[in-house]
Write a protein that holds these residues in place. Structure first.
Motif, PDB file in Angstrom:
ATOM      1  N   LEU A 141      33.711 -43.332  62.047  1.00  0.00           N
ATOM      2  CA  LEU A 141      33.290 -44.608  61.474  1.00  0.00           C
ATOM      3  C   LEU A 141      31.970 -44.469  60.720  1.00  0.00           C
ATOM      4  O   LEU A 141      31.772 -45.092  59.666  1.00  0.00           O
ATOM      5  CB  LEU A 141      33.176 -45.651  62.578  1.00  0.00           C
ATOM      6  CG  LEU A 141      34.516 -46.094  63.188  1.00  0.00           C
ATOM      7  CD1 LEU A 141      34.292 -46.832  64.499  1.00  0.00           C
ATOM      8  CD2 LEU A 141      35.302 -46.961  62.213  1.00  0.00           C
ATOM      9  N   ALA A 142      31.058 -43.653  61.238  1.00  0.00           N
ATOM     10  CA  ALA A 142      29.802 -43.404  60.527  1.00  0.00           C
ATOM     11  C   ALA A 142      30.068 -42.697  59.201  1.00  0.00           C
ATOM     12  O   ALA A 142      29.413 -42.981  58.188  1.00  0.00           O
ATOM     13  CB  ALA A 142      28.864 -42.577  61.400  1.00  0.00           C
ATOM     14  N   ARG A 199      31.350 -45.286  56.813  1.00  0.00           N
ATOM     15  CA  ARG A 199      30.308 -46.254  56.451  1.00  0.00           C
ATOM     16  C   ARG A 199      29.546 -45.821  55.204  1.00  0.00           C
ATOM     17  O   ARG A 199      29.144 -46.665  54.385  1.00  0.00           O
ATOM     18  CB  ARG A 199      29.329 -46.419  57.631  1.00  0.00           C
ATOM     19  CG  ARG A 199      28.126 -47.338  57.344  1.00  0.00           C
ATOM     20  CD  ARG A 199      28.571 -48.746  57.047  1.00  0.00           C
ATOM     21  NE  ARG A 199      27.444 -49.675  56.815  1.00  0.00           N
ATOM     22  CZ  ARG A 199      26.879 -49.893  55.640  1.00  0.00           C
ATOM     23  NH1 ARG A 199      27.314 -49.235  54.563  1.00  0.00           N
ATOM     24  NH2 ARG A 199      25.881 -50.759  55.527  1.00  0.00           N
ATOM     25  N   SER A 200      29.391 -44.531  55.022  1.00  0.00           N
ATOM     26  CA  SER A 200      28.635 -44.035  53.865  1.00  0.00           C
ATOM     27  C   SER A 200      29.340 -44.312  52.544  1.00  0.00           C
ATOM     28  O   SER A 200      28.722 -44.219  51.481  1.00  0.00           O
ATOM     29  CB  SER A 200      28.395 -42.522  54.006  1.00  0.00           C
ATOM     30  OG  SER A 200      29.635 -41.804  54.024  1.00  0.00           O
ATOM     31  N   LEU A 220      31.222 -47.274  52.053  1.00  0.00           N
ATOM     32  CA  LEU A 220      31.503 -48.697  51.897  1.00  0.00           C
ATOM     33  C   LEU A 220      30.630 -49.320  50.818  1.00  0.00           C
ATOM     34  O   LEU A 220      29.487 -48.916  50.614  1.00  0.00           O
ATOM     35  CB  LEU A 220      31.282 -49.431  53.223  1.00  0.00           C
ATOM     36  CG  LEU A 220      32.202 -49.050  54.383  1.00  0.00           C
ATOM     37  CD1 LEU A 220      31.917 -49.942  55.582  1.00  0.00           C
ATOM     38  CD2 LEU A 220      33.671 -49.142  53.980  1.00  0.00           C
ATOM     39  N   MET A 235      32.982 -53.327  60.683  1.00  0.00           N
ATOM     40  CA  MET A 235      34.081 -52.408  60.420  1.00  0.00           C
ATOM     41  C   MET A 235      35.106 -52.590  61.536  1.00  0.00           C
ATOM     42  O   MET A 235      34.764 -53.004  62.646  1.00  0.00           O
ATOM     43  CB  MET A 235      33.586 -50.951  60.392  1.00  0.00           C
ATOM     44  CG  MET A 235      32.512 -50.676  59.367  1.00  0.00           C
ATOM     45  SD  MET A 235      31.827 -48.988  59.528  1.00  0.00           S
ATOM     46  CE  MET A 235      33.248 -47.998  59.063  1.00  0.00           C
ATOM     47  N   ALA A 294      27.889 -51.666  61.728  1.00  0.00           N
ATOM     48  CA  ALA A 294      27.235 -50.431  61.330  1.00  0.00           C
ATOM     49  C   ALA A 294      26.357 -50.637  60.106  1.00  0.00           C
ATOM     50  O   ALA A 294      26.815 -51.142  59.076  1.00  0.00           O
ATOM     51  CB  ALA A 294      28.283 -49.354  61.031  1.00  0.00           C
ATOM     52  N   ALA A 350      23.758 -48.730  57.184  1.00  0.00           N
ATOM     53  CA  ALA A 350      23.915 -47.503  56.409  1.00  0.00           C
ATOM     54  C   ALA A 350      23.397 -46.286  57.160  1.00  0.00           C
ATOM     55  O   ALA A 350      23.918 -45.177  56.999  1.00  0.00           O
ATOM     56  CB  ALA A 350      23.201 -47.648  55.062  1.00  0.00           C
ATOM     57  N   VAL A 383      23.388 -45.867  60.458  1.00  0.00           N
ATOM     58  CA  VAL A 383      23.837 -46.057  61.826  1.00  0.00           C
ATOM     59  C   VAL A 383      23.881 -44.744  62.603  1.00  0.00           C
ATOM     60  O   VAL A 383      24.211 -43.683  62.051  1.00  0.00           O
ATOM     61  CB  VAL A 383      25.228 -46.727  61.846  1.00  0.00           C
ATOM     62  CG1 VAL A 383      26.295 -45.804  61.246  1.00  0.00           C
ATOM     63  CG2 VAL A 383      25.616 -47.141  63.258  1.00  0.00           C
ATOM     64  N   LEU A 412      27.774 -46.231  67.630  1.00  0.00           N
ATOM     65  CA  LEU A 412      29.139 -46.633  67.308  1.00  0.00           C
ATOM     66  C   LEU A 412      30.108 -46.158  68.389  1.00  0.00           C
ATOM     67  O   LEU A 412      31.044 -46.881  68.759  1.00  0.00           O
ATOM     68  CB  LEU A 412      29.554 -46.066  65.947  1.00  0.00           C
ATOM     69  CG  LEU A 412      28.881 -46.660  64.712  1.00  0.00           C
ATOM     70  CD1 LEU A 412      29.413 -45.986  63.456  1.00  0.00           C
ATOM     71  CD2 LEU A 412      29.099 -48.161  64.640  1.00  0.00           C
ATOM     72  N   THR A 460      39.603 -50.920  58.830  1.00  0.00           N
ATOM     73  CA  THR A 460      38.810 -50.087  57.923  1.00  0.00           C
ATOM     74  C   THR A 460      39.292 -48.643  57.991  1.00  0.00           C
ATOM     75  O   THR A 460      39.384 -47.946  56.976  1.00  0.00           O
ATOM     76  CB  THR A 460      37.319 -50.142  58.302  1.00  0.00           C
ATOM     77  OG1 THR A 460      36.922 -51.501  58.460  1.00  0.00           O
ATOM     78  CG2 THR A 460      36.463 -49.469  57.250  1.00  0.00           C
TER      79      THR A 460
END
Length: 435
Positions: free
Chosen positions: A254-255, A258-259, A261, A270, A304, A306, A308, A313, A354
């Motif tokens: 997920l991290a 996130r970069s 999104l 998310m 999350a 940016a 994070v 998470l 997501t």
């Protein structure tokens, strides 16, 4: 012994696009799984083994046919020989294969061999309506166990432990999940939906493709393979943080997403879509080798920023998934969905996850004969409309992470960056050099 039965609503949704359950497309998905080996592969022996597998598992020698009343039924075929197609090629040919559409009218279990010199990809394909990852990985193990036994001159007998055409998982859950429990579950979800913020929705990975598929097909993947030492380091890191390997890998995944999104640096919502096996909810339990689709789902929201911390998470995932499983969410939502309920009333998100996440867990190493060297393992299942996903599995002592996506929606470059970000998360979390 019965040689036919109707498909249950859960199964029908995997065969009929008009019977979709939930938000993620399920119809006509193929599960491609197998092993790459190096050495002298005997195709005649492989054909014998495929016939034994089909004879040992009821649904592997079944066909799905229309019943004339808007439904379908499974019919068992006598002496079914799964077709084996042999072709020449390497990775590009494998991509073309997993982008092809199998002909399920003659059977739901088939096989392919893709050869590049002395390197062979042995691929079996099963309709997802009858099988899931928890069935497929042991099936590959049984394939190599039987193949090795043949090569040693001691073929294994055909098993009768999966000879009965058992009912679909949703029908079996009716024995452990009462209608009153489903009613209470739906009331609780409706309360949660009413109390929530309707403007709070999970972000999706932006579509950056021009809407056309890659020349080799629309579905693609990147792969991260860890050595036994690196795999052990990941397990140690998860233990040190006090949660499961699945939670640690999910937090990292997920991290990584996130970069990419389209959002500012602040926290955003998310949604992780976790595949969850519901076999433990069945009573009596299924015999271990039974081939059946028993996969449910748990949507896990996280927040999350940016920058994070993936460990944070992972903690959210651990709490969310553990709580949902303890509350029997996968079994309850599956039983609720077959009622034909409205997704909003069921408390389901009206958007796709997501990121889809499927962790098969640790599977014993496959036994291959001395004349073969096991190179790698693989699995793939994708349909149009499915979100990007990561599939994770550990065969023996080696962890593999596959980043899977649809090139009609996402470019190789975008998911390549997600893959590199996942590698970087693994380096940070476990101090390893992921390849």
């Amino acid at each position: 012994m019965t040689n036919q039965r109707p498909l249950t609503p859960f199964e029908l949704a995997h065969f009929d696009r008009e019977s979709q359950l939930g938000n993620v497309p399920k119809a006509e998905v193929a599960l491609w799984i197998g092993t790459t080996v190096r050495g002298d592969l005997d195709l005649d022996t492989l054909r014998e083994v495929l016939a034994e597998l089909a004879a040992s598992h009821a649904l592997l020698h079944a066909v799905a046919v229309a019943d004339g009343h808007g439904g379908m039924r499974f019919e068992l075929l006598a002496d079914y020989q799964p077709p084996l197609e042999v072709r020449t090629g390497a990775q590009d040919e494998y991509l073309r294969l997993i982008n092809s559409t199998p002909d399920w009218s003659t059977g739901l279990f088939k096989a392919h061999v893709i050869s590049d010199g002395d390197v062979h990809r042995v691929v079996i394909v099963v309709h997802h309506g009858i099988c899931d990852g928890r069935s497929m990985f042991p099936l590959v193990g049984e394939l190599w166990e039987r193949y090795s036994a043949h090569r040693a001159g001691s073929p294994l007998p055909v098993s009768d432990s999966d000879s009965v055409l058992v009912d679909g998982v949703d029908a079996q859950l009716a024995g452990t999940v009462t209608e009153a429990e489903v009613d209470a579950f739906l009331e609780q979800l409706a309360f949660i939906v009413a109390a929530g913020d309707p403007n709070l929705v999970p972000l999706q990975l932006p579509f950056d493709s021009d809407g056309t598929a890659d020349a080799r097909g629309r579905f693609a993947l990147h792969t991260i393979e860890l050595s036994p030492e690196e795999t052990a380091t990941v397990v140690t890191a998860a233990t040190a943080h006090g949660f499961s390997v699945n939670s640690l890998l999910s937090g990292a995944a997920l991290a990584a997403v996130r970069s990419e999104l389209d959002a500012d640096a602040g926290p955003v919502m998310m949604l992780a879509g976790h595949a969850v096996d519901v076999r433990a909810e069945l009573s009596p339990p299924l015999p271990g080798p039974t081939v059946l689709n028993c996969v449910g789902g748990v949507p896990t929201p996280v927040f999350a920023a940016a920058d994070v911390d993936p460990v944070e998470l992972a903690k959210m995932v651990e709490v969310g998934v553990r709580g949902a499983v303890e509350a029997r969410f996968p079994a309850l939502i599956l039983r609720a969905l077959v009622r034909g309920i409205d997704p909003v009333a069921a408390g389901m998100p009206v958007v796709l996850p997501t990121l889809g996440l499927s962790n098969i867990g640790r599977i014993p190493a496959y036994p291959v004969p001395d004349e073969l060297e096991l190179v790698r393992n693989f699995v793939y299942a994708k349909a149009p409309g499915m979100p990007p996903a990561m599939t994770m599995f550990t065969i023996g002592d080696r962890l593999t992470i596959q980043v899977e996506y649809d090139t009609v929606e996402h470019t190789h470059e975008q998911l390549g960056r997600v893959t590199e970000a996942m590698r970087e998360q693994l380096r940070r979390l476990a101090g390893i050099e992921a390849r």
